[in-house]
Design a protein around this motif. Structure first.
Motif, PDB file in Angstrom:
ATOM      1  N   VAL A 147       0.886  -1.218  -0.045  1.00  0.00           N
ATOM      2  CA  VAL A 147      -0.047   0.051  -0.197  1.00  0.00           C
ATOM      3  C   VAL A 147       1.032   1.146  -0.018  1.00  0.00           C
ATOM      4  CG1 VAL A 147      -1.728   1.446   1.379  1.00  0.00           C
ATOM      5  CG2 VAL A 147      -1.776  -0.975   1.066  1.00  0.00           C
ATOM      6  N   TYR A 148       1.919   1.362   0.812  1.00  0.00           N
ATOM      7  CA  TYR A 148       2.521   2.522   0.863  1.00  0.00           C
ATOM      8  C   TYR A 148       3.594   2.371  -0.143  1.00  0.00           C
ATOM      9  CZ  TYR A 148       4.670   6.284   3.783  1.00  0.00           C
ATOM     10  OH  TYR A 148       5.015   7.567   4.218  1.00  0.00           O
ATOM     11  N   GLN A 149       4.284   1.647  -0.642  1.00  0.00           N
ATOM     12  CA  GLN A 149       5.120   1.466  -1.779  1.00  0.00           C
ATOM     13  C   GLN A 149       4.331   1.659  -3.016  1.00  0.00           C
ATOM     14  OE1 GLN A 149       8.565   1.563  -1.790  1.00  0.00           O
ATOM     15  NE2 GLN A 149       8.283   1.453   0.491  1.00  0.00           N
ATOM     16  N   LYS A 150       3.166   1.307  -3.245  1.00  0.00           N
ATOM     17  CA  LYS A 150       2.523   1.649  -4.337  1.00  0.00           C
ATOM     18  C   LYS A 150       2.450   3.282  -4.560  1.00  0.00           C
ATOM     19  CE  LYS A 150      -1.804   0.704  -6.927  1.00  0.00           C
ATOM     20  NZ  LYS A 150      -3.160   0.122  -6.839  1.00  0.00           N
ATOM     21  N   GLU A 151       1.986   3.912  -3.142  1.00  0.00           N
ATOM     22  CA  GLU A 151       1.723   5.337  -3.267  1.00  0.00           C
ATOM     23  C   GLU A 151       3.080   6.037  -3.772  1.00  0.00           C
ATOM     24  OE1 GLU A 151      -0.236   8.945  -3.135  1.00  0.00           O
ATOM     25  OE2 GLU A 151      -1.072   7.188  -3.235  1.00  0.00           O
ATOM     26  N   LEU A 152       4.186   5.585  -3.060  1.00  0.00           N
ATOM     27  CA  LEU A 152       5.276   6.141  -3.510  1.00  0.00           C
ATOM     28  C   LEU A 152       5.798   6.158  -4.724  1.00  0.00           C
ATOM     29  CD1 LEU A 152       7.812   4.964  -0.603  1.00  0.00           C
ATOM     30  CD2 LEU A 152       6.802   7.369  -0.866  1.00  0.00           C
ATOM     31  N   ASN A 154       3.611   5.908  -7.312  1.00  0.00           N
ATOM     32  CA  ASN A 154       2.601   6.653  -8.240  1.00  0.00           C
ATOM     33  C   ASN A 154       2.968   7.945  -8.077  1.00  0.00           C
ATOM     34  OD1 ASN A 154       1.107   4.288  -8.562  1.00  0.00           O
ATOM     35  ND2 ASN A 154      -0.516   4.745  -6.965  1.00  0.00           N
ATOM     36  N   SER A 155       3.884   8.593  -6.846  1.00  0.00           N
ATOM     37  CA  SER A 155       3.908   9.967  -6.852  1.00  0.00           C
ATOM     38  C   SER A 155       5.438   9.965  -7.080  1.00  0.00           C
ATOM     39  CB  SER A 155       4.020  10.275  -5.227  1.00  0.00           C
ATOM     40  OG  SER A 155       2.700  10.061  -4.941  1.00  0.00           O
TER      41      SER A 155
END
Length: 236
Positions: A147-152, A154-155
């Protein structure tokens, strides 16, 4: 700022001392506060919030021996506990390593990744530039999660983590946690809703009014905005 340090308090008051004709140096100011029993008494509390013994991928430490030269070059993140009379809550923070500005935060009743990532999303929303950005944290389960790595990803933010169990490798993030808890969140709130309001007010005060020794007594928001204004747009 009910528990602001004496050096910072003297910096904020010294011009007023001059206007009032009060001759009082910093050492004498320390002595006066000591005589009135107004010096800050340190609090020693520790609750472990990092679970790093897991099978998820850890990332190399890109922040080691690196000194940021601009805002939004490195974000540092950490989780700390805050208690209300109702229960124990968890505060996730994302701070800019250069300006010490708290860019994102989120208060929750647990440490699930879907809660922790909300602080990151706020930090991304508050970004002013688009240059390369590193996100540094400990090796906690939440930061390694998909979840966290996906947001990183994507950004377009590059992950960085401590090498092991050395707390000093994420000292800046933990220092900001400590400032909020020891200087602002002094009184215990009745519940999570009241605590959330207090945290919001405290972070606004921290970012805009609290001088930092490491920033030559300037505030995080002042340094953050002023520095970015002086950098050509193409480079941020």
């Amino acid at each position: 700022m009910p528990r602001i340090g004496t050096r910072k308090l003297y910096y904020l008051l010294k011009e007023e001392f001059v206007r009032e004709g009060i001759k009082l140096g910093r050492d004498a100011f320390f002595g006066y506060l000591r005589s009135e029993q107004l010096l800050i008494k340190p609090k020693k509390n520790y609750t472990k919030t990092t679970h790093s013994k897991h099978w998820l991928k850890k990332y190399p430490n890109l922040f080691k021996d690196r000194k940021p030269v601009r805002p939004e070059e490195v974000f540092v993140s950490d989780i700390t506990y805050v208690k209300s009379r109702e229960k124990t809550h968890y505060l996730s923070l994302v701070t800019d390593a250069y300006s010490r500005k708290i860019m994102g935060y989120h208060l929750s009743d647990d440490m699930e990744a879907k809660q922790v990532v909300k602080a990151l999303k706020m930090a991304v929303k508050h970004r002013l530039g688009t240059a390369e950005l590193i996100h540094h944290s400990d090796r906690g389960l939440q930061y390694c999660s998909s979840v966290y790595q996906k947001e990183l990803d994507n950004s377009m933010i590059i992950p960085s983590m401590t090498d092991g169990y050395d707390c000093y490798q994420n000292a800046l993030a933990e220092r900001v946690n400590g400032i909020l808890k020891t200087e602002f969140l002094v009184e215990k709130c009745n519940n999570g809703k009241d605590l959330e309001l207090l945290i919001k007010e405290s972070i606004e005060t921290y970012n805009n009014s609290r001088p930092h020794l490491s920033l030559n007594y300037q505030t995080p928001n002042f340094i953050h905005n002023k520095t970015l204004e002086g950098i050509p747009k193409g480079s941020i």
